[in-house]
Write a protein that holds these residues in place. Structure first.
Motif, PDB file in Angstrom:
ATOM      1  N   SER A   1      25.272  62.923  17.783  1.00 11.52           N
ATOM      2  CA  SER A   1      26.671  62.804  18.220  1.00 11.52           C
ATOM      3  C   SER A   1      26.713  61.979  19.496  1.00 11.52           C
ATOM      4  O   SER A   1      25.692  61.726  20.130  1.00 11.52           O
ATOM      5  N   CYS A   2      27.937  61.565  19.860  1.00 10.90           N
ATOM      6  CA  CYS A   2      28.122  60.808  21.093  1.00 10.90           C
ATOM      7  C   CYS A   2      29.559  60.986  21.579  1.00 10.90           C
ATOM      8  O   CYS A   2      30.443  61.352  20.812  1.00 10.90           O
ATOM      9  N   ASP A   3      29.742  60.755  22.877  1.00  9.61           N
ATOM     10  CA  ASP A   3      31.078  60.761  23.470  1.00  9.61           C
ATOM     11  C   ASP A   3      31.086  59.713  24.584  1.00  9.61           C
ATOM     12  O   ASP A   3      30.183  58.879  24.649  1.00  9.61           O
ATOM     13  N   ASP A   4      32.063  59.765  25.452  1.00  7.99           N
ATOM     14  CA  ASP A   4      32.170  58.761  26.513  1.00  7.99           C
ATOM     15  C   ASP A   4      31.110  58.909  27.601  1.00  7.99           C
ATOM     16  O   ASP A   4      30.879  57.982  28.370  1.00  7.99           O
TER      17      ASP A   4
ATOM     18  N   PRO B   1      29.540  53.260  24.037  1.00 10.80           N
ATOM     19  CA  PRO B   1      29.827  54.398  23.150  1.00 10.80           C
ATOM     20  C   PRO B   1      30.207  53.990  21.731  1.00 10.80           C
ATOM     21  O   PRO B   1      29.838  54.674  20.770  1.00 10.80           O
ATOM     22  N   ARG B   2      30.883  52.864  21.593  1.00 10.16           N
ATOM     23  CA  ARG B   2      31.267  52.390  20.250  1.00 10.16           C
ATOM     24  C   ARG B   2      30.024  52.078  19.415  1.00 10.16           C
ATOM     25  O   ARG B   2      29.943  52.439  18.241  1.00 10.16           O
TER      26      ARG B   2
ATOM     27  N   LYS C   1      28.875  49.837   7.818  1.00 14.20           N
ATOM     28  CA  LYS C   1      27.891  50.834   7.382  1.00 14.20           C
ATOM     29  C   LYS C   1      27.170  50.361   6.115  1.00 14.20           C
ATOM     30  O   LYS C   1      26.007  50.653   5.905  1.00 14.20           O
TER      31      LYS C   1
ATOM     32  N   PHE D   1      25.055  61.090  24.688  1.00 12.19           N
ATOM     33  CA  PHE D   1      24.812  61.306  23.271  1.00 12.19           C
ATOM     34  C   PHE D   1      23.799  62.432  23.081  1.00 12.19           C
ATOM     35  O   PHE D   1      23.120  62.840  24.018  1.00 12.19           O
TER      36      PHE D   1
ATOM     37  N   SER E   1      28.587  55.281  18.210  1.00 14.13           N
ATOM     38  CA  SER E   1      29.355  55.891  17.120  1.00 14.13           C
ATOM     39  C   SER E   1      29.063  55.200  15.786  1.00 14.13           C
ATOM     40  O   SER E   1      29.061  55.848  14.746  1.00 14.13           O
TER      41      SER E   1
ATOM     42  N   LEU F   1      25.567  56.752  14.283  1.00 13.19           N
ATOM     43  CA  LEU F   1      25.344  58.185  14.069  1.00 13.19           C
ATOM     44  C   LEU F   1      24.538  58.403  12.790  1.00 13.19           C
ATOM     45  O   LEU F   1      24.776  57.747  11.774  1.00 13.19           O
TER      46      LEU F   1
END
Length: 144
Positions: A113-116, A86-87, A41, A119, A90, A93
């Protein structure tokens, strides 16, 4: 490259305060290049790339995961980078992204946001829930 070798490389990278973004073997001017992209980051400096390279190079020499002769390249994925899994989402974000959908529409906004499965993107038109399967290409964008 085996998942065990990839996991060990990831641990070396994490010990330097970064995350593994991706590993790919590419041809560059006829030479095989093992490209290891690392993310933080706070950004990834040239010194950090060199530190990681010096750490994983001996490991790769011993494990010898690639049959041909290759060059090891450790770098940042860049300010404007393609999000492929997905990684990657993440890691990004809160950043502005551009989405090219399979139906050829383009939408821009901030990655909320995001998930498997997908997003959520926020822009002046509101929140948009987008499934990864609907996208053709997603990348971060940087406004100068």
């Amino acid at each position: 490259m085996s998942s065990q070798i990839q996991e060990k490389i990831e641990k070396y990278i994490q010990s330097c305060g970064c995350e593994l973004y991706g590993i790919e073997l590419v041809k560059d001017f006829g030479q095989d290049v093992l490209r290891v992209s690392v993310y933080s980051k706070e950004g990834v400096s040239l010194d950090k790339c060199q530190e990681i390279s010096h750490l994983i190079s001996p490991f790769l020499d011993v494990e010898d995961p690639i049959a041909s002769k290759y060059i090891l390249e450790v770098s940042s994925p860049g300010i404007e980078r393609v999000l492929k899994n997905p990684r990657h989402f993440s890691f990004s974000l809160g950043e502005e992204v551009q989405v090219k959908n399979i139906d050829k529409t383009i939408i821009e906004g901030v990655l909320k946001s995001c998930d498997d499965e997908g997003f959520v993107l926020v822009n002046s038109q509101g929140e948009h829930k987008i499934a990864y399967a609907q996208t053709k290409k997603v990348k971060t964008i940087f406004r100068w």
